[in-house]
Design a protein around this motif. Structure first.
Motif, PDB file in Angstrom:
ATOM      1  N   THR A 243       1.116  -0.782  -0.138  1.00 40.59           N
ATOM      2  CA  THR A 243      -0.023   0.358   0.132  1.00 40.59           C
ATOM      3  C   THR A 243       0.606   1.468  -0.220  1.00 40.59           C
ATOM      4  O   THR A 243       1.992   1.338   0.523  1.00 40.59           O
ATOM      5  CB  THR A 243      -1.003  -0.496   0.978  1.00 40.59           C
ATOM      6  OG1 THR A 243      -1.625  -1.174   1.232  1.00 40.59           O
ATOM      7  CG2 THR A 243      -2.135   1.016   0.857  1.00 40.59           C
ATOM      8  N   ARG A 244       0.713   1.808  -0.722  1.00 37.27           N
ATOM      9  CA  ARG A 244       0.781   3.871  -1.007  1.00 37.27           C
ATOM     10  C   ARG A 244       0.479   4.693  -0.538  1.00 37.27           C
ATOM     11  O   ARG A 244      -0.595   4.721  -1.089  1.00 37.27           O
ATOM     12  CB  ARG A 244       1.926   3.908  -2.507  1.00 37.27           C
ATOM     13  CG  ARG A 244       3.424   2.353  -2.725  1.00 37.27           C
ATOM     14  CD  ARG A 244       3.616   3.133  -3.684  1.00 37.27           C
ATOM     15  NE  ARG A 244       3.110   2.414  -4.838  1.00 37.27           N
ATOM     16  CZ  ARG A 244       3.123   0.847  -5.741  1.00 37.27           C
ATOM     17  NH1 ARG A 244       4.578   0.260  -4.929  1.00 37.27           N
ATOM     18  NH2 ARG A 244       2.614   0.913  -6.430  1.00 37.27           N
ATOM     19  N   LEU A 245       0.694   5.471   0.224  1.00 34.33           N
ATOM     20  CA  LEU A 245      -0.076   6.893   0.116  1.00 34.33           C
ATOM     21  C   LEU A 245       0.473   8.137  -0.501  1.00 34.33           C
ATOM     22  O   LEU A 245       1.894   8.193   0.146  1.00 34.33           O
ATOM     23  CB  LEU A 245      -0.351   6.894   2.098  1.00 34.33           C
ATOM     24  CG  LEU A 245      -1.308   8.209   2.307  1.00 34.33           C
ATOM     25  CD1 LEU A 245      -2.878   8.054   1.497  1.00 34.33           C
ATOM     26  CD2 LEU A 245      -1.781   7.917   3.530  1.00 34.33           C
ATOM     27  N   ASN A 246       0.144   8.570  -1.227  1.00 31.71           N
ATOM     28  CA  ASN A 246       0.609  10.054  -2.022  1.00 31.71           C
ATOM     29  C   ASN A 246       2.945   8.776  -2.218  1.00 31.71           C
ATOM     30  O   ASN A 246       3.223  10.024  -1.585  1.00 31.71           O
ATOM     31  CB  ASN A 246       1.184  10.836  -1.157  1.00 31.71           C
ATOM     32  CG  ASN A 246      -0.761  11.435  -0.906  1.00 31.71           C
ATOM     33  OD1 ASN A 246      -1.269  11.383  -1.653  1.00 31.71           O
ATOM     34  ND2 ASN A 246      -0.817  12.229   0.375  1.00 31.71           N
ATOM     35  N   GLY A 247       2.231   8.032  -2.861  1.00 33.52           N
ATOM     36  CA  GLY A 247       3.444   7.598  -3.519  1.00 33.52           C
ATOM     37  C   GLY A 247       4.547   6.459  -2.577  1.00 33.52           C
ATOM     38  O   GLY A 247       6.074   6.736  -3.241  1.00 33.52           O
TER      39      GLY A 247
END
Length: 280
Positions: free
Chosen positions: A200-204
Motif C-alpha cells: 500500500t502506498r499513500l501519496n507515493g
C-alpha cells in the motif's frame, strides 16, 4: 485472464481486458448472464471468452467495482502477524470475521469518500478473493477450486466509528470506502500464492508491505471456515486481511484526507488506485 465490470455508453456490462482493448462479454451473453456474478454462477466465462473479440478501446469504458452485485462480502480482521502485533491483539484459534455492504464499494479510479462525521479514515490494502463455485462445508483441500480469481482491495476504515464498540461493522460500511479492482485475475495467472506481496502506498510513500506467506489463516482455511457457517455463492467476496503499518498505529496517526492518492499493488494481480474526497 483479467475480468472486468464496466460502463460502456452508460450501459453496465462485463468482459475481459488485454492491454488497451476490452472484450465485451455482456454484448454477446444470454439474457440470464447480465453481469459477472451471473456469468460465474452459470459457468459461462470460458464460452464467452472463446467467442468474444477484444475490439473495444479501453477509452470507451468506465470501470466499475469488478464485482458489482456480491451477495456477501466477508472481511478477515488481524490476519497478518505484523498487524496483530501492532494492535496488541491476542492470538486466536479462529479467523475474526466481519462484513461489508455492496454499496460501500468503489472502483479503480473512483473516489474513496471521507465521511463528514469523521477525520479518522485509514487505509487497509488487501487481497480479495472472488468465489466462482458455491458450496457449504468446503474442505481446505478443495477450497481453492471454488475461487474464480483475485482482486486488489482497500478495506478503508473509519476508525472512530469502528472503535465505538467491539463490533467493526459501522466503521467498515460508510458508502464509497471499499476500493475494489481494477480487475479479477484468474488463478492460472499466479504461480505461487505465497510469493504474492501486498503493498500500500499513500501519496507515493510505501506504508504497508507483506507477502501472503505472513497470513495467520491462509486462504484455504478462510474459505473452509466461512463455508462452515454459511453457504458461499458465486460472486461472494472475501477480503483476506491487511498487513501491519495501518495509519491508526503510527505516531502520530496517519489519516487519509481529501486529495490523497492511495494505491494497493499486489504482485500478479494489479494496482488499485483511488483518490480521497470529502463527503459532499
Amino acid at each position: 485472464m483479467k475480468l472486468i465490470s464496466f460502463l460502456r455508453g452508460g450501459v453496465a456490462s462485463y468482459g475481459a481486458i488485454q492491454g488497451d482493448r476490452v472484450a465485451d462479454f455482456g454484448a454477446i451473453a444470454g439474457p440470464d448472464e447480465h453481469d459477472l456474478v451471473a456469468a460465474l454462477r452459470l459457468d459461462a466465462i470460458p464460452a464467452l471468452a472463446a467467442e468474444a473479440a477484444f475490439d473495444v478501446p479501453v477509452s470507451e469504458i468506465q470501470l466499475l467495482p469488478v464485482v458489482t452485485t456480491p451477495g456477501k462480502i466477508f472481511c478477515v480482521g488481524h490476519n497478518y502477524e505484523t498487524h496483530r502485533q501492532e494492535t496488541g491483539r491476542a492470538k486466536v484459534g479462529h479467523p475474526s470475521i466481519f462484513t461489508r455492504f455492496a454499496d460501500t464499494l468503489t472502483p479503480h479510479g473512483g473516489p474513496i469518500v471521507r465521511p463528514k462525521s469523521s477525520t479518522s479514515l485509514d487505509y487497509e490494502g488487501e487481497l480479495a478473493i472472488v468465489i466462482g463455485k458455491g458450496g457449504r462445508h468446503i474442505s481446505e483441500a478443495d477450497a481453492m477450486s471454488h475461487v474464480a480469481g483475485f482482486a486488489c482491495a482497500n478495506d478503508a476504515s473509519v476508525r472512530d466509528w469502528q472503535w465505538h464498540t467491539q463490533q467493526f461493522t459501522p466503521g467498515k460500511n460508510f458508502p464509497g470506502t471499499g476500493g475494489l479492482g481494477p480487475w479479477l485475475v484468474t488463478p492460472d495467472e499466479i504461480d505461487d500464492l505465497n510469493a504474492v506481496t501486498v503493498t500500500t502506498r499513500l501519496n507515493g510513500q510505501q506504508v504497508q508491505h507483506a507477502s501472503l506467506a505472513d497470513l495467520i489463516f491462509p486462504l484455504p482455511t478462510i474459505i473452509a471456515y466461512l463455508s462452515g457457517f454459511t453457504p458461499l455463492s458465486p460472486g461472494d467476496l472475501i477480503l483476506t486481511g491487511t498487513p501491519g503499518g495501518v495509519g491508526a498505529k503510527r505516531e502520530p496517526p496517519l489519516w487519509m484526507k481529501a486529495g490523497d492518492v492511495v494505491e494497493v499493488e499486489i504482485t500478479g494481480v494489479g494496482l488499485l488506485s483511488n483518490t480521497v474526497v470529502d463527503e459532499a
